[in-house]
Design an enzyme around this catalytic site. Structure first.
Site, mmCIF file in Angstrom:
data_model
loop_
_atom_site.group_PDB
_atom_site.id
_atom_site.type_symbol
_atom_site.label_atom_id
_atom_site.label_comp_id
_atom_site.label_asym_id
_atom_site.label_seq_id
_atom_site.Cartn_x
_atom_site.Cartn_y
_atom_site.Cartn_z
ATOM 1 N N HIS A 270 59.733 20.338 -94.577
ATOM 2 C CA HIS A 270 60.292 20.630 -93.262
ATOM 3 C C HIS A 270 60.182 22.113 -92.910
ATOM 4 O O HIS A 270 60.587 22.531 -91.837
ATOM 5 C CB HIS A 270 61.765 20.187 -93.230
ATOM 6 C CG HIS A 270 62.396 20.198 -91.874
ATOM 7 N ND1 HIS A 270 63.327 21.141 -91.485
ATOM 8 C CD2 HIS A 270 62.230 19.384 -90.810
ATOM 9 C CE1 HIS A 270 63.711 20.894 -90.247
ATOM 10 N NE2 HIS A 270 63.066 19.832 -89.807
ATOM 11 N N LYS A 272 58.857 25.823 -91.780
ATOM 12 C CA LYS A 272 58.001 26.297 -90.706
ATOM 13 C C LYS A 272 57.639 27.749 -91.027
ATOM 14 O O LYS A 272 58.374 28.688 -90.706
ATOM 15 C CB LYS A 272 58.721 26.244 -89.352
ATOM 16 C CG LYS A 272 59.304 24.851 -89.020
ATOM 17 C CD LYS A 272 60.746 24.742 -89.411
ATOM 18 C CE LYS A 272 61.481 23.566 -88.814
ATOM 19 N NZ LYS A 272 60.903 22.266 -88.915
ATOM 20 N N ASP A 277 47.004 36.954 -93.646
ATOM 21 C CA ASP A 277 46.434 37.938 -94.574
ATOM 22 C C ASP A 277 47.477 38.347 -95.608
ATOM 23 O O ASP A 277 48.206 37.506 -96.118
ATOM 24 C CB ASP A 277 45.882 39.136 -93.793
ATOM 25 C CG ASP A 277 44.746 38.732 -92.851
ATOM 26 O OD1 ASP A 277 44.091 37.716 -93.125
ATOM 27 O OD2 ASP A 277 44.535 39.425 -91.838
#
Length: 352
Positions: A270, A272, A277
């Site tokens: 779940h 996010k 880089d």
């Protein structure tokens, strides 16, 4: 993950001197919800001001029950309304998906966790539940507090007195970016597209739902075409069947894009998170889907600097090591009726 996140949040609440500001999309009247109420109740007894904001649609009846318990303890409670509420039935599709905790204006927490036992991995089918939260101190806390205050004022029509003085805490750089449908520009889409466009070597993404809007999807494809190592980590088990079916079509559309997709080997993911880089990371509440990008009120924290990026890179390296790369389209192996259902679901992606 859940236990570590809420242990830290509860410890901060227990140390509050002046106020606690809380905002969640989903709050449930279960064990974790009861623990939160208990900690907030003790804070109220100490004379701490508690303000609690929840999304009425995202929380359902559990939110209302928790709200009654908190009001009985002396907390101030407001709901981001449901049908017929302050912003009208026509806008019920716009949900407040933010997860915010601010304590005394000096510490804040933002990330993927909501207040429900499932976020602690109690659902056997979805366990282990993988998620990510970030704890913040210093001037950046005031930016989180400002986002909370905008939502609270909108939902309650009142403006509590808060602390706005701050001092530096370390040398990290961070930017808080609240996004939502009231912005003049598509801020969430611009955020994702900007992050993807900056990548020159590595672009690692974790998201529970892969249904990007066309503009964000194009930026993702362009990064892969530039030779960037683009990876997207997805859940093993779905928590929303329609969204998971629609995502299979999105993955099919990426067969030749150069983007590499992975699934965790067990449970639900779940978190996010975006890593660009070795210098930039993003942790927040926004999923890589139409709803987060266009419809929901979200909040993201961009962390700028090698140390922050290195910490996120270590976390994601471990996550990808616990996953399997998808080498062929899952859509192709579906029976015909499921392919049809997946295409129908994909067409409804703007509302999922």
């Amino acid at each position: 993950n859940g236990e570590a996140t809420f242990d830290a949040i509860f410890a901060a609440i227990d140390g509050a001197n002046t106020y606690v500001l809380i905002e969640f999309f989903t709050v449930k009247d279960d064990d974790l919800g009861g623990r939160l109420v208990a900690h907030l109740g003790e804070a109220v007894k100490r004379g701490v001001s508690v303000h609690f904001l929840y999304d009425e649609i995202g929380s359902g009846g559990g939110g209302k029950r928790l709200a009654r318990s908190l009001r009985a303890l002396g907390a101030q409670v407001a709901a981001f309304g449901g049908p017929g509420a302050w912003f009208g039935r026509g806008n019920i599709n716009f949900r407040n998906h933010r997860k915010i905790v601010v304590v005394d204006g000096t510490s804040a927490f933002v990330g993927g966790h909501n207040v429900a036992d499932v976020y602690l991995g109690t659902d056997k089918r979805l366990s282990p539940w993988r998620d990510t939260h970030v704890a913040l101190e210093g001037p950046v806390v005031l930016a989180v507090q400002d986002a909370w205050l905008c939502d609270w004022t909108w939902a309650s029509d009142e403006r509590p007195a808060l602390r706005w003085e701050t001092s530096a805490r370390g040398d990290a750089r961070a930017l808080v970016l609240p996004t939502g449908p009231t912005s003049e520009d598509p801020a969430c889409a611009l955020m994702f597209a900007s992050l993807f466009a900056q990548a020159t070597e590595r672009l690692w993404i974790t998201t529970p739902y892969f249904l990007p809007t066309p503009d964000v999807d194009l930026a993702l494809r362009q990064a892969a075409k530039r030779g960037v190592d683009v990876r997207v980590l997805l859940p093993c088990e779905p928590d929303h069947m329609v969204s998971s079916l629609a995502a299979l079509v999105s993955l099919k559309e990426h067969e030749d894009s150069g983007v590499r997709f992975y699934r965790v080997n067990e449970g639900f993911l779940h978190q996010k998170v975006v890593l660009v880089d070795d210098s930039l990371a993003c942790i927040g509440t926004a999923n890589l889907d139409h709803r987060s990008i266009r419809l929901n009120f979200e909040i993201s924290v961009l962390l700028d600097g090698a140390d922050s990026a290195a910490a996120v890179a270590r976390m994601l390296t471990h996550d990808f090591a616990s996953a399997t790369e998808l080498t062929k389209s899952e859509y192709d192996s579906l029976p015909l009726y499921k392919k049809f259902g997946a295409r129908v679901a994909w067409l409804s992606a703007p509302l999922l």
